[in-house]
Design a protein around this motif. Structure first.
Motif, PDB file in Angstrom:
ATOM      1  N   THR A  69      53.001   8.571  13.847  1.00 18.18           N
ATOM      2  CA  THR A  69      54.164   7.709  13.671  1.00 18.18           C
ATOM      3  C   THR A  69      53.982   6.421  14.460  1.00 18.18           C
ATOM      4  O   THR A  69      53.856   6.457  15.684  1.00 18.18           O
ATOM      5  N   PRO A  70      53.966   5.258  13.799  1.00 20.32           N
ATOM      6  CA  PRO A  70      53.714   3.992  14.502  1.00 20.32           C
ATOM      7  C   PRO A  70      54.976   3.456  15.184  1.00 20.32           C
ATOM      8  O   PRO A  70      55.482   2.383  14.864  1.00 20.32           O
ATOM      9  N   ALA A  71      55.479   4.215  16.149  1.00 21.18           N
ATOM     10  CA  ALA A  71      56.674   3.832  16.897  1.00 21.18           C
ATOM     11  C   ALA A  71      56.722   4.657  18.170  1.00 21.18           C
ATOM     12  O   ALA A  71      56.106   5.721  18.268  1.00 21.18           O
ATOM     13  N   SER A  72      57.462   4.164  19.145  1.00 18.68           N
ATOM     14  CA  SER A  72      57.689   4.909  20.382  1.00 18.68           C
ATOM     15  C   SER A  72      58.774   5.940  20.130  1.00 18.68           C
ATOM     16  O   SER A  72      59.898   5.601  19.756  1.00 18.68           O
ATOM     17  N   VAL A  73      58.449   7.222  20.323  1.00 15.51           N
ATOM     18  CA  VAL A  73      59.297   8.329  19.888  1.00 15.51           C
ATOM     19  C   VAL A  73      59.523   9.304  21.037  1.00 15.51           C
ATOM     20  O   VAL A  73      58.607   9.575  21.823  1.00 15.51           O
ATOM     21  N   SER A  74      60.738   9.829  21.142  1.00 17.61           N
ATOM     22  CA  SER A  74      61.045  10.951  22.033  1.00 17.61           C
ATOM     23  C   SER A  74      61.757  12.021  21.226  1.00 17.61           C
ATOM     24  O   SER A  74      62.591  11.703  20.374  1.00 17.61           O
ATOM     25  N   GLY A 122      51.194   0.340  20.843  1.00 14.25           N
ATOM     26  CA  GLY A 122      51.314   1.612  21.535  1.00 14.25           C
ATOM     27  C   GLY A 122      50.092   2.501  21.391  1.00 14.25           C
ATOM     28  O   GLY A 122      49.222   2.279  20.544  1.00 14.25           O
ATOM     29  N   VAL A 123      50.064   3.528  22.243  1.00  8.68           N
ATOM     30  CA  VAL A 123      48.999   4.526  22.210  1.00  8.68           C
ATOM     31  C   VAL A 123      49.616   5.887  22.494  1.00  8.68           C
ATOM     32  O   VAL A 123      50.574   5.998  23.267  1.00  8.68           O
ATOM     33  N   LYS A 124      49.077   6.943  21.834  1.00  8.24           N
ATOM     34  CA  LYS A 124      49.555   8.308  22.025  1.00  8.24           C
ATOM     35  C   LYS A 124      48.366   9.235  22.240  1.00  8.24           C
ATOM     36  O   LYS A 124      47.312   9.052  21.623  1.00  8.24           O
ATOM     37  N   TYR A 125      48.600  10.224  23.091  1.00  6.14           N
ATOM     38  CA  TYR A 125      47.532  11.168  23.442  1.00  6.14           C
ATOM     39  C   TYR A 125      48.073  12.582  23.332  1.00  6.14           C
ATOM     40  O   TYR A 125      49.059  12.932  23.985  1.00  6.14           O
ATOM     41  N   ASN A 127      49.370  22.054  25.223  1.00  7.02           N
ATOM     42  CA  ASN A 127      50.597  21.666  24.539  1.00  7.02           C
ATOM     43  C   ASN A 127      51.212  20.502  25.289  1.00  7.02           C
ATOM     44  O   ASN A 127      52.006  20.674  26.226  1.00  7.02           O
ATOM     45  N   ALA A 128      50.822  19.291  24.898  1.00  4.86           N
ATOM     46  CA  ALA A 128      51.255  18.092  25.614  1.00  4.86           C
ATOM     47  C   ALA A 128      51.258  16.898  24.665  1.00  4.86           C
ATOM     48  O   ALA A 128      50.518  16.867  23.675  1.00  4.86           O
ATOM     49  N   LEU A 129      52.068  15.910  24.990  1.00  7.16           N
ATOM     50  CA  LEU A 129      52.096  14.651  24.260  1.00  7.16           C
ATOM     51  C   LEU A 129      52.450  13.552  25.249  1.00  7.16           C
ATOM     52  O   LEU A 129      53.460  13.630  25.950  1.00  7.16           O
ATOM     53  N   ILE A 130      51.604  12.531  25.321  1.00  5.09           N
ATOM     54  CA  ILE A 130      51.804  11.405  26.232  1.00  5.09           C
ATOM     55  C   ILE A 130      51.737  10.127  25.412  1.00  5.09           C
ATOM     56  O   ILE A 130      50.859   9.972  24.558  1.00  5.09           O
ATOM     57  N   SER A 131      52.675   9.226  25.646  1.00  8.14           N
ATOM     58  CA  SER A 131      52.712   7.982  24.873  1.00  8.14           C
ATOM     59  C   SER A 131      53.039   6.810  25.775  1.00  8.14           C
ATOM     60  O   SER A 131      53.720   6.953  26.790  1.00  8.14           O
TER      61      SER A 131
END
Length: 706
Positions: free
Chosen positions: A80-85, A513-516, A522-526
């Motif tokens: 998803t090309p957006a900052s998401v929570s 943005g960048v996401k990892y 089980n992790a997601l960092i943005s």
């Protein structure tokens, strides 16, 4: 600004940032140790998949990998090309978040609860601007008068930055989408009871099962009853919530669900504020016990249909009808720094409101794979038919001696409403979004939407009307570095809901943005950096006579950086960390109440915010069950109270929260939650009175599930 942060706050902020660094480093170290490797080439197709949250275990994990938002965006958060929570049901339960402000308080770039004991509405700003709320992808619109019940939702999704291409007329700060609990084709349930301080007792249950032998019909029933008080004397915080859902699934390709819910709140809307001369006890009350009420009653029924044609074509259709009635009244202080003596003027304020709304959409999605690229096309139409009425009133009331408060009782005769307003809104929209994935690396996203709006208003018996025709666009490019890391650049536009004779507020945002998402963890960092601008801005200004007018600001801009990470490490440690930097600026404006505001920062927008929440689970043995310890810290930097920048600033603050959970027996848990652990007290909003942050709240909850 650096000089606004005390040495202690600097140390706290440093610790929080180190926590973020540790969160980023831990998955990387784990992968280096061999816990996760890139096993094989990956395939992005399909870019958009049909999902309504089933792919994530929201009840048992704080890390979400999929996004729903009514099927309007790529469901993979990594793509998803957006900052998401995404705030899952487990996170809400672990932190015992009972309001939307509490749900959002550990998410990056969101400032919440900046009016303290003013509890009429939910107050939050995303990237310095207001954000529009949705439920299952459909705007709540005129239903915003009701504070939402978090127990009704599986998750809360946040997409930062306005995006009218997907969601129609909306505020530029972002999109808040609630995903409703729906029936599941299995037997499940929970029941809980909770007591706490300030005095509060609540009870709830959430259960469902399959209704027939064929397994094609399922139900879900959710309810909550609350009887409580707030921090101040003569307060009330009561609510009743009931929701029932029925789902029919005649085959794997088709699902039809109907969900009906009823919410009733009987609250006190406001403490009346606190005098400006010094800090007062939160329990002090300078309003009127006999005139401090807010009653909200809302009923909704929603239908959701999904059908997969099994040839790459998928259909979704959603329809919701809502009806709301609310009224409120309270007495508030009208203090001044120049006051002499202990007698403070007071005013009363109130109103009656109604809203009725029918809203729906039909969305078609077609996915197809070719030799070197995959394609996903989403096209749809939406409509909205809403009507609202309001009759606000205010008037001068008896003053009060704050050194020896004596209440006067409810006003004998209320002033006539200063306006009688009826509005009718009709909206029709068409939108299309095209995603193309090339060579398993690049994803190009282009969106286009057109909205036709028809607004009719009757103000004090005078009828006026206006119509608007608005087009918005969206473009983004995502680059998949590998199966764990994605980067993106995007441009989005927003058009805020207009009024009769008022140009719509328009926003545009550039974001990188960048996401990892590390394999084996089980992790997601943005992380993201953005430039967000809003034009044709008007602000509400309270005039010296107490009346409220709209005045033109012109252009506002926020530039900033967001960092957020969520991870479940080693099976017994959960970490939620965030940091955000925002630099707000009034680029162009006329004077506001005679004050030049060009170059000023926004009101209620801190430059720095950070948060850290850590859960540690101590596994049980033969003599005891599992124990989980939670500790959280929320840092909010200094900010101006008003756009004029001349009415004072809130001091930077750190608030601690704590939690403890003990497994009494299998499927039965006892939890202790403490928000504002140290009972820190500071001013979060100030005008004609000061408003404090919520005080310490303690809750003990016993929960049994099956």
């Amino acid at each position: 600004m650096a000089h606004d942060i005390s040495c202690g706050a600097r140390r706290t902020l440093t610790a929080l940032l180190l926590g973020c660094t540790a969160l980023i480093a831990s998955p990387a170290l784990a992968q280096d140790a061999g816990t996760g490797t890139e096993a094989s080439p990956y395939r992005l197709s399909p870019i958009l998949i049909n999902a309504e949250g089933q792919f994530d275990d929201d009840a048992n994990s704080i890390v979400a990998r999929e996004l729903w938002v009514g099927g309007k965006v790529a469901t993979s958060i990594l793509d998803t090309p957006a900052s998401v929570s995404v705030i899952t049901e487990k996170e809400v339960r672990d932190r015992r978040a009972t309001t939307l402000e509490e749900v959002l308080s550990y998410s990056s770039g969101i400032h919440t609860d900046y009016y303290g004991t003013d509890d009429r509405n939910e107050y939050f700003l995303v990237r310095g601007f207001e954000a529009t709320t949705y439920r299952d992808g459909l705007t709540l619109g005129s239903m915003r008068s009701a504070r939402e019940e978090p127990y009704a939702f599986e998750r809360t999704e946040v997409i930062r930055g306005g995006n009218s291409t997907l969601f129609g007329t909306s505020d530029p700060g972002g999109t808040i989408n609630f995903v409703t609990k729906q029936p599941r084709f299995e037997r499940f349930g929970e029941v809980y009871g909770s007591v706490g301080s300030p005095r509060n007792a609540e009870y709830g249950f959430d259960a469902g099962d399959v209704l027939n032998a064929e397994g094609t019909l399922a139900y879900r029933l959710t309810a909550k009853v609350q009887d409580g008080e707030r921090d101040y004397d003569h307060s009330r915080n009561d609510s009743r919530f009931l929701m029932g859902g029925l789902s029919w699934q005649p085959g794997t390709a088709t699902t039809l669900s109907v969900v009906a819910d009823y919410l009733k709140r009987e609250n006190t809307p406001n403490s009346g504020g606190y005098p400006l001369d010094r800090k007062y006890d939160r329990s002090d009350f300078f309003g009127e016990p006999d005139f401090n009420y807010q009653n909200v009653e809302r009923a909704s029924i929603t239908g959701l249909l999904e059908h997969d044609f099994d040839n790459g074509l998928n259909l979704r259709a959603n329809l919701r009808y809502s009806d709301l009635k609310s009224d409120f009244g309270y007495v508030y202080l009208s203090d001044s720094p120049a006051r002499v003596g202990t007698v403070v003027d007071r005013w009363y304020f109130g109103g009656d409101n109604t809203a009725e709304e029918l809203i729906g959409n039909v969305i078609l999605q077609y996915d197809r794979s070719f030799d070197r690229f995959d394609s996903s096309t989403v096209a749809g139409l939406e409509f909205r038919d809403a009507s609202t009425s309001s009759a606000p009133f205010y008037g001068l009331y008896t003053p009060i001696d704050i050194a020896n408060p004596v209440y006067s009782g409810a006003p004998g005769t209320l002033a006539a409403p200063y306006e009688l307003r009826d509005n009718d809104y009709k909206t029709k929209s068409l939108f299309v979004q095209q995603n193309l994935s090339f060579d398993d690396r690049f994803i190009a996203t282009v969106g286009l939407r057109h909205d036709w709006l028809d607004i009719r208003e009757t103000l004090n018996g005078v009828q006026t009307s206006d119509d608007f025709s608005e087009t918005s666009i969206r473009g983004a490019l995502t680059y998949k570095v590998n199966s764990e890391i994605s980067t993106y650049v995007s441009y989005v536009e927003s058009v805020a809901p207009p009024g009769v004779g008022v140009e719509p507020e328009r926003g545009e945002q550039y974001e990188l943005g960048v996401k990892y998402q590390p394999l084996g963890t089980n992790a997601l960092i943005s992380a993201s950096v953005y430039d967000l601008t809003k034009n044709n801005v008007t602000v509400a200004v309270v005039q010296p006579d107490g009346n409220i007018t709209r005045e033109l600001v012109g252009e506002q801009r926020v530039r900033g950086f967001d960092l957020e990470g969520k991870a479940e490490l080693g099976g017994n440690v959960d970490v939620i960390a965030s940091y955000s930097y925002m630099k707000s600026d009034v680029v162009r404006s006329g004077p506001i109440r005679g004050v030049d505001v060009e170059g000023n920062e926004f009101g209620n927008v801190p430059n720095h915010m950070a948060s850290l929440w850590v859960n540690y689970t101590l596994p049980g043995d033969q003599t005891r069950g599992d124990m989980r310890f939670g500790l959280g810290a929320r840092y909010v930097g200094s900010y101006f109270f008003a756009i004029s920048n001349n009415t004072g600033k809130a001091e930077s603050s750190v608030t601690l929260d704590a939690a403890f959970n003990y497994q009494v027996q299998e499927n039965t848990n006892l939890a202790l939650n403490i928000s504002n652990l140290l009972d820190d007290q500071h001013v979060v909003g100030s005008g004609t009175a000061d408003y404090y942050n919520p005080g310490r709240a303690v809750a003990v909850t016993l929960r049994h599930s099956w």
